[in-house]
Write an enzyme that holds these catalytic residues in place. Structure first.
Site, PDB file in Angstrom:
ATOM      1  N   TYR A   1      33.252  90.324  91.805  1.00 40.01           N
ATOM      2  CA  TYR A   1      32.705  89.277  90.940  1.00 40.01           C
ATOM      3  C   TYR A   1      33.028  87.876  91.446  1.00 40.01           C
ATOM      4  O   TYR A   1      32.126  87.069  91.708  1.00 40.01           O
ATOM      5  CB  TYR A   1      33.205  89.457  89.505  1.00 40.01           C
ATOM      6  CG  TYR A   1      32.609  88.453  88.547  1.00 40.01           C
ATOM      7  CD1 TYR A   1      31.278  88.568  88.145  1.00 40.01           C
ATOM      8  CD2 TYR A   1      33.349  87.391  88.062  1.00 40.01           C
ATOM      9  CE1 TYR A   1      30.712  87.655  87.287  1.00 40.01           C
ATOM     10  CE2 TYR A   1      32.793  86.466  87.197  1.00 40.01           C
ATOM     11  CZ  TYR A   1      31.476  86.598  86.810  1.00 40.01           C
ATOM     12  OH  TYR A   1      30.912  85.676  85.964  1.00 40.01           O
TER      13      TYR A   1
ATOM     14  N   SER B   1      29.987  80.811  87.873  1.00 41.65           N
ATOM     15  CA  SER B   1      31.009  81.178  86.901  1.00 41.65           C
ATOM     16  C   SER B   1      32.249  80.325  87.141  1.00 41.65           C
ATOM     17  O   SER B   1      32.418  79.736  88.223  1.00 41.65           O
ATOM     18  CB  SER B   1      31.369  82.661  87.065  1.00 41.65           C
ATOM     19  OG  SER B   1      32.547  82.998  86.379  1.00 41.65           O
TER      20      SER B   1
END
Length: 312
Positions: A171, A159
């Site tokens: 995350y 990401s």
């Protein structure tokens, strides 16, 4: 200008240089219930490849199987459970035989819970890290013998949050870990003819963001905090933080084909890239932020966050 044209032509030719006999090659993809994995599975079937799609739910597997051709097979997989991964590895082995596995796509992932770190618990971090990082590692280690047999490739979903930590929670922590694991294993597998690619998408709209509204999710986190913690941040901090997060989610790009095109290129090209950066926000915001001196990056990102009530 001539040098630039030559470079562009060289990259175009490399991108058009595809692997032979794609119809004979097997690809195993995790996280195919929806989003990137689901669309990628369909795209590769349309190319004639043999797709082995792992879904978390029976419902997701049945729907994908119903909508796809006989060249796609599904299995239920929970990447947080080694026994489930072990069973999936045997299932893949039964399909590919001595031919081996051409590509493993580690796509399964979650983003929630996310928010200010102090508002979260260890269990909140573990929930995300177990799927995005530990599960990815576990799946890769179980599939590696088959990938080495085919001299294939590993495609890992990272990401823009693996380049610069823009939000608290597990995350970004997990995605930084994906970057490190991918870099280290790429260097090791190079000697076996195996290529490793990392996908670093920007802000795209998928089910990873959850079905529950942002405000409801944040209110749950807020209400569970001790009164002392709530007082230190203040209601205004909660209101502004939640509003900015809602705006970020609302601005997410719905056209996820940019991402699946990158994943597909990593699988079918004879010259896959080490890193793919789909999304203008990655190219013009997150990557520059990651390369700037840390104090400058901190200053820019601090303009996004509200000031707590007890700030100094």
């Amino acid at each position: 200008m001539a040098a630039f044209t030559d470079l562009s032509l060289y990259r175009w030719l490399k991108n058009c240089n595809l692997v032979r006999d794609l119809s004979e090659k097997y690809v195993f993809i995790t996280g195919c219930d929806s989003g990137f994995g689901n669309l990628l599975a369909r795209k590769l079937v349309d190319r004639g490849m043999r797709v082995l799609a792992a879904c978390l739910t029976e419902e997701g597997a049945q729907k994908l199987q119903r909508d796809a051709s006989y060249q796609l097979h599904t299995i239920i997989l929970d990447v947080t459970k080694t026994e489930s991964i072990r069973a999936a590895a045997q299932w893949v082995r039964d399909h590919v035989g001595e031919q081996g596995l051409w590509a493993l796509v580690n796509n399964a992932g979650v983003a929630l819970p996310s928010g200010p770190n102090e508002w979260l618990t260890k269990e909140d971090f573990v929930k995300v890290i177990n799927v995005n990082l530990v599960g990815l590692i576990d799946v890769t280690l179980h599939m590696l013998p088959m990938i080495k047999m085919a001299r294939g490739r590993v495609v890992n979903m990272s990401s823009s949050g693996g380049r610069v930590a823009v939000i608290g929670g597990g995350y970004c922590v997990s995605k930084f870990g994906v970057e490190a694991f991918s870099d280290s294993i790429r260097r090791e597998l190079h000697y076996f003819g195996v290529k490793v690619s990392i996908i670093e998408p920007g802000n795209y709209r998928t089910s990873i963001l959850g079905k529950e509204g942002v405000e409801a999710r944040m209110r749950k986190l807020w209400n569970k905090l001790p009164q002392q913690t709530r007082d230190s941040y203040g209601e205004e901090y909660f209101r502004i933080y939640t509003k900015k997060l809602k705006n970020l989610m609302r601005s997410a790009e719905p056209r996820i084909t940019d991402v699946t095109n990158s994943m597909e290129h990593a699988i079918v090209s004879r010259n896959p890239r080490t890193r793919y950066n789909p999304g203008l926000d990655v190219k013009f915001l997150y990557i520059p932020l990651a390369k700037l001196p840390t104090p400058i990056t901190d200053f820019i990102l601090s303009r996004y966050l509200p000031r707590p009530a007890d700030s100094v």
